[in-house]
Write an enzyme that holds these catalytic residues in place. Structure first.
Site, PDB file in Angstrom:
ATOM      1  N   GLU A 137       0.842  -1.026   0.102  1.00 21.77           N
ATOM      2  CA  GLU A 137       0.119   0.093   0.093  1.00 21.77           C
ATOM      3  C   GLU A 137       1.017   1.177  -0.044  1.00 21.77           C
ATOM      4  O   GLU A 137       1.210   1.495  -0.925  1.00 21.77           O
ATOM      5  CB  GLU A 137      -0.963   0.009   1.146  1.00 21.77           C
ATOM      6  CG  GLU A 137      -1.816   1.240   1.351  1.00 21.77           C
ATOM      7  CD  GLU A 137      -2.449   1.286   2.458  1.00 21.77           C
ATOM      8  OE1 GLU A 137      -3.819   1.768   2.569  1.00 21.77           O
ATOM      9  OE2 GLU A 137      -2.091   0.868   3.508  1.00 21.77           O
ATOM     10  N   GLU A 193      -9.248   3.881  -0.207  1.00 20.99           N
ATOM     11  CA  GLU A 193     -10.075   3.500   1.099  1.00 20.99           C
ATOM     12  C   GLU A 193     -10.425   4.937   1.828  1.00 20.99           C
ATOM     13  O   GLU A 193     -11.431   5.127   2.619  1.00 20.99           O
ATOM     14  CB  GLU A 193      -9.457   2.714   2.111  1.00 20.99           C
ATOM     15  CG  GLU A 193      -8.010   3.153   2.597  1.00 20.99           C
ATOM     16  CD  GLU A 193      -7.386   2.644   3.457  1.00 20.99           C
ATOM     17  OE1 GLU A 193      -7.532   1.535   3.778  1.00 20.99           O
ATOM     18  OE2 GLU A 193      -6.041   3.189   3.680  1.00 20.99           O
TER      19      GLU A 193
END
Length: 700
Positions: free
Chosen positions: A500, A506
């Site tokens: 990530e 998100e």
């Protein structure tokens, strides 16, 4: 006689200065490196692109603890020149083969007074320069501690920069576009309360990869390669001189690195071109990493996957089985809250969806006990990585997924208790092996344990690599979240399949999201070091979050499709809920069809912060896929299809924003058309504001 002696001394001093300033240069096409020692015996270098200064004269060296300096009083013992030209094949990648072609200058230095030895290796490529320090084995320097690395990158002007703050613990900031002279991260850090842990000690620091553009239209990218047993390099900005200095992430007591000669630091990388697309095409960082240490890589596979993650993020479900750790009945058993997403029935639904749509894996977060007793705490003993909640049947799901031809993906949230994870790591991987898990997503949310260490310091850098090495022993691939940003180590450890280490989709679930130009910057910054698990493919773009029904993604549906091509990763999530995909089954077809491993990549056009258009050829096929995205402005594109094979016919399926569609209105509007194309065709695409287009091109 005294006059003659004085003249002789003056001549000798002059000769010494001339010797000290003797230059050694290496040219490779337009790129030129120049190295010398200045009058103080300080190593200095500069980089040119054609006749233009890219890096002006900049010093090199170190300060060690106990007042030891390795930054001046050097002499050159010898200089070695060599040439290297080899082609290699990545296990997974954007292309099927990579040429590693450079000229090397290896400078052997010795400090006059101390006798200490230091080598500096420069590799000059057609698209930039990499250099690193090498501490040879020597009597006068064995074990030592670095207090500062003094590497400079003195820029030739007040360039436009795309940057995030130099945070020791997080890379999850929005990008700022500004002049070098305007960099000040203090207000950004203070307002970024959606980031779990923030540690920024220097208001004038930025993270790498740092993307720059000059007023003359040159593009410069500064980063590092092969970060092993060494902290991450950030950059301190001198806003007056436009100078950048390496700023290493410290440990708990302020030291930067504990080393033992012989030792080689990570490479410092400078990529340069007069074309933005060339920055994205560069393989310089990968080439500066060592070849794979894993001999048999046949078990390392690319994968698309789905999971219960987005329903948790949007508030439709949760990680925790009970509301609180002490929510128990008379028998001491946890009382279920009815919102636990990682239950057997729900996971089977995702397995069915994956099997029906050419999606290879299912990730399940929140399957294991401990989530009630963690969030917001700096707790060491949280998870044991093997104990499921009562409603998650590990064996039943293993058999069900195998029957459907779907691979289960393990989730190991460490709560940043790296010490605990290392205690349990063999237990965790034996559990994975027993139940058929061949891939793991690790997480490092929260403040690090050992307490006082940082996510990007030397200790944690070593930890991430220890996890990857241990995973390789069990033939498990790793997707690391909240870890240090990558530096090309996926070449050396190809089971480190993704990370990530950046601001992903998100943030649209629990915060205000990402700017509309965010995905046009990421390829020039975060993705320069390696693939990112960005979690694309959100189809329901508004009214999706229970916490805030007015929340919107700054995207169109077709832009979400295009991200599978523009944001490279051999591990790509179809991040939305199955029911949201079923509402757009015709658009879901692109996600089903698009590969995540490639034989060839063409950067058709790109400009950081504005647009990116990329075409990729699927591994082992003659099929191509195009992704095009834009920022704030709408665009009409005409794509030259000459990259297709001659004398071949192809059927193209074009997914594009419908008229009147943009990231503000009618976000989910799209049109699909089918046309025949050849390598003589020109393909027209229309992108709404904040929109995109995706194209599958199948050979007939």
């Amino acid at each position: 006689m005294k006059i003659k002696i004085a003249i002789l001394i003056t001549l000798l001093l002059s000769l010494n200065v001339v010797f000290a300033q003797k230059e050694y240069s290496v040219d490779f096409q337009k790129v030129k490196l120049i190295f010398s020692l200045d009058a103080k015996g300080t190593p200095v270098y500069k980089v040119l692109y054609g006749s233009k200064d890219i890096i002006k004269t900049s010093r090199l060296g170190f300060k060690l603890t106990e007042n030891v300096s390795l930054n001046s009083d050097f002499k050159i013992l010898s200089v070695d020149n060599s040439r290297f030209d080899q082609t290699w094949k990545p296990v997974l990648g954007e292309v099927g083969k990579i040429r590693n072609n450079y000229k090397q200058l290896l400078v052997h230095l010795q400090q006059n007074n101390s006798g200490k030895l230091l080598d500096i290796a420069f590799r000059v490529f057609a698209d930039g320069v990499g250099f690193r320090y090498v501490f040879p084995k020597q009597q006068d320097l064995k074990y030592f501690i670095v207090s500062e690395e003094e590497t400079q990158f003195n820029l030739a002007g007040d360039h436009t920069a795309f940057w995030i703050p130099g945070d020791y613990d997080s890379n999850e900031y929005e990008y700022t576009k500004s002049k070098i002279s305007q960099i000040d991260n203090s207000s950004i850090v203070a307002s970024s309360t959606d980031i779990c842990v923030r540690t920024v000690k220097d208001a004038s620091s930025v993270q790498t990869p740092l993307m720059l553009k000059t007023t003359e239209g040159l593009y410069i990218n500064i980063h590092e390669a092969a970060q092993i047993n060494y902290p991450a390099m950030q950059l301190h900005v001198d806003k007056a001189s436009y100078g950048l200095t390496a700023s290493l992430v410290p440990d708990a007591i302020g030291n930067k690195a504990y080393l033992h000669a012989p030792f080689s630091t990570p490479w410092r990388t400078i990529i340069v071109s007069d074309k933005a697309a060339d920055i994205l095409s560069s393989k310089l960082i990968l080439n500066l990493n060592e070849p794979s240490v894993i001999k048999n890589t046949s078990w390392i596979k690319p994968m698309k996957f789905v999971g219960v993650w987005w329903e948790m993020q949007t508030g439709k479900g949760g990680w925790n089985y009970a509301n609180l750790a002490d929510s128990t009945d008379a028998k001491g058993q946890l009382i279920p809250n009815g919102k636990h997403s990682a239950n057997t029935k729900n996971v089977k639904r995702y397995i069915d969806f994956a099997a029906a749509n050419n999606i290879q894996g299912v990730l399940v977060e929140g399957w294991n006990v401990g989530w009630e007793d963690w969030f917001g705490t700096w707790k060491e003993h949280v998870f044991d990585f093997v104990t499921p909640y009562p409603d998650f049947n590990v064996k039943e799901l293993q058999l069900y997924a195998a029957k459907k031809g779907v691979q289960m993906i393990m989730h190991n949230e460490t709560a940043s208790s790296a010490t605990e994870y290392e205690r349990y790591i063999d237990t965790a991987y034996k559990f994975m092996k027993k139940f058929g898990y061949r891939s793991v997503k690790t997480g490092y949310v929260g403040k690090v344990i050992p307490r006082g260490e940082f996510h990007d310091g030397q200790w944690m850098t070593d930890h991430y690599l220890r996890v990857v090495k241990k995973a390789a022993e069990y033939k498990v691939t790793v997707d690391a979240h909240e870890a240090v940003r990558p530096t090309g180590l996926n070449r050396t450890y190809p089971n480190w399949i993704a990370s990530e280490a950046g601001r992903g989709n998100e943030y649209f679930a629990f915060s205000h999201g990402n700017p509309v130009n965010h995905e046009t910057i990421l390829p020039f910054t975060r993705l320069m070091g390696g693939p990112m698990d960005y979690t694309p493919g959100i189809f329901k773009l508004s009214n999706y979050a229970d916490a805030d029904p007015n929340r919107k993604l700054r995207s169109t549906l077709c832009k979400q499709l295009a991200l599978y091509v523009t944001l490279y990763s051999p591990l790509q999530m179809a991040a939305d809920l199955p029911e949201n995909y079923m509402a757009h089954k015709d658009a879901l077809k692109f996600i089903s069809d698009v590969p995540v491993d490639w034989d060839d990549t063409k950067i058709i056009d790109a400009e950081p912060g504005e647009y990116v258009t990329i075409a990729r050829k699927g591994k082992g096929t003659n099929n191509w896929f195009i992704g095009a995205i834009t920022g704030e402005d709408s665009r009409a594109l005409n794509i030259d299809m000459s990259f297709l094979d001659k004398n071949k016919k192809y059927a193209a399926v074009v997914y594009s924003d419908a008229p009147g569609t943009d990231y503000l209105t009618n976000q989910e509007g799209y049109v699909i058309k089918k046309i025949d194309v050849t390598n003589k065709s020109t393909l027209s695409l229309n992108l709404g504001k904040g929109g995109g287009a995706a194209v599958s091109i199948i050979q007939l």
